[in-house]
Design an enzyme around this catalytic site. Structure first.
Site, PDB file in Angstrom:
ATOM      1  N   LYS A 166     -12.083  15.100   5.428  1.00  0.00           N
ATOM      2  CA  LYS A 166     -13.239  14.675   4.629  1.00  0.00           C
ATOM      3  C   LYS A 166     -14.157  13.789   5.458  1.00  0.00           C
ATOM      4  O   LYS A 166     -13.698  12.960   6.251  1.00  0.00           O
ATOM      5  CB  LYS A 166     -12.772  13.896   3.396  1.00  0.00           C
ATOM      6  N   ARG A 186       0.842  -1.201   0.000  1.00  0.00           N
ATOM      7  CA  ARG A 186       0.000   0.000   0.000  1.00  0.00           C
ATOM      8  C   ARG A 186       0.878   1.253   0.000  1.00  0.00           C
ATOM      9  O   ARG A 186       0.592   2.228  -0.703  1.00  0.00           O
ATOM     10  CB  ARG A 186      -0.943  -0.009   1.210  1.00  0.00           C
ATOM     11  N   LYS A 236     -18.224  18.574  -1.582  1.00  0.00           N
ATOM     12  CA  LYS A 236     -17.922  17.448  -2.476  1.00  0.00           C
ATOM     13  C   LYS A 236     -19.205  16.672  -2.738  1.00  0.00           C
ATOM     14  O   LYS A 236     -19.503  15.694  -2.053  1.00  0.00           O
ATOM     15  CB  LYS A 236     -16.852  16.541  -1.862  1.00  0.00           C
ATOM     16  N   GLU A 238     -19.115  16.131   2.237  1.00  0.00           N
ATOM     17  CA  GLU A 238     -19.435  15.212   1.134  1.00  0.00           C
ATOM     18  C   GLU A 238     -20.766  14.488   1.349  1.00  0.00           C
ATOM     19  O   GLU A 238     -20.813  13.404   1.925  1.00  0.00           O
ATOM     20  CB  GLU A 238     -18.311  14.171   0.953  1.00  0.00           C
TER      21      GLU A 238
END
Length: 344
Positions: A138, A45, A224, A179
């Protein structure tokens, strides 16, 4: 760039630049890696994300910031440099996903509707993320359209959570990306574009009422949202022009001009469709806010495939990433076209 929320938010939506969403959970990135037959480990990753963050052409010219996962914001590159410093050196702002996921919303619709969790302990986590270098965050709320859904309970609960999160972010000196996503894919996605318009308008109106009540500074946030688009299973798929027109009409009806920018999610759209829709909207300007991208899969899919977990493919992966980043940069300026898409 100063540490003022308004300046950070403006930098996140600077002309021709957008946000890379690299905040896939361990479970999600495992699925992506499974598709290219790569074992998902902390090292693989790290290697994959380092490949993206060291793509100097893309990062310096087209990417304003990167949304990170908790693991990634703490990781170091192979040479010992923190990944946060790798991004900063390229001129990108580090961000962080802070919600803990969408969980079933208790009640009669719990098999379909969700509410996003993660408010407990968030003030303390934001303080730590700030020290680790994050300057924006976020939180995603998920709204599903189905027969008789969404319910007011679901829309209200997610909007309220988004507002509480946004207020805590600003208290910590961190710009919130808000969002609210009305899904276009999934088991129930048979709605047409007009139903998506209705639910998206309802959701955004509710979100901004909650943001106002929470005294969130609109100048220091980024929205968003989803685009207004038919569900993937709908019998009638709208044209790109209709998607662009209805999305803009919905946003103009709901999003105050004091919001500095709107960075779309790509949802279940193809890479090229997400780019085309964004470009058509920007080409129809002028608009009251910047319109740009905050894409995950639509920026990464080609790069992931080109890389395929092999060291010798890093340059190919970076070229694929840079191409998609450049195409979306052009779209954020309203200047994308098929000829440039195929010129890669």
């Amino acid at each position: 760039m100063t540490e003022k929320l308004e300046d950070i938010a403006q930098a996140m939506v600077a002309p021709g630049k957008g946000i890379l969403a690299a905040d896939e959970s361990s479970a999600t990135i495992k699925k992506r890696f499974d598709s290219i037959s790569v074992t998902s480990t902390e090292d693989t990753r790290r290697d994959y994300r380092e490949m993206l963050f060291r793509s100097s052409d893309a990062m310096k010219n087209y990417i304003s910031g990167v949304i990170l996962y908790d693991e990634t914001i703490r990781q170091k590159a192979k040479d010992g440099t923190s990944l946060v410093d790798v991004m900063r050196a390229a001129g990108s702002i580090p961000g962080i996903k802070v919600d803990t996921g969408a969980k079933p919303l208790s009640g009669p619709t719990s098999k379909i509707e969700t509410v996003t969790e993660g408010l407990d302990g968030l003030r303390e986590r934001l303080a730590e993320y700030y020290k680790l270098g994050a300057r924006f965050a976020k939180w995603r709320g998920v709204i599903t359209i189905a027969d008789g859904l969404p319910t007011w309970n679901c829309v209200k609960a997610n909007a309220h959570a988004l507002a509480r999160y946004a207020s805590l972010c600003q208290e910590a000196g961190i710009v919130p990306i808000v969002e609210p996503e009305v899904l276009m894919d999934g088991a129930h996605a048979s709605h047409d574009i007009d139903e998506c318009y209705r639910v998206t308008e309802w959701t955004l109106r509710t979100v901004f009422r909650e943001l106002y009540d929470a005294r969130v500074s609109l100048e220091g946030m980024v929205l968003k949202p989803n685009m207004v688009i038919a569900g993937q299973k709908s019998a009638r798929q709208a044209s790109p022009e209709e998607v662009a027109d209805k999305t803009l009409r919905c946003l103009k009806a709901t999003v105050p001009a004091s919001v500095p920018g709107i960075a779309f999610l790509s949802g279940g759209q193809s890479d090229e469709a997400a780019t085309q829709h964004l470009s058509l909207m920007n080409a129809s300007g002028p608009l009251p806010w910047a319109l740009t991208f905050s894409y995950g899969r639509a920026l990464q899919a080609a790069a992931l495939s080109a890389w395929s977990g092999k060291t010798e493919n890093v340059a190919a992966g970076q070229r694929a990433f840079a191409h998609r980043a450049r195409m979306n940069s052009l779209a954020a300026l309203g200047k994308w076209d098929q000829k440039q898409e195929k010129a890669a």
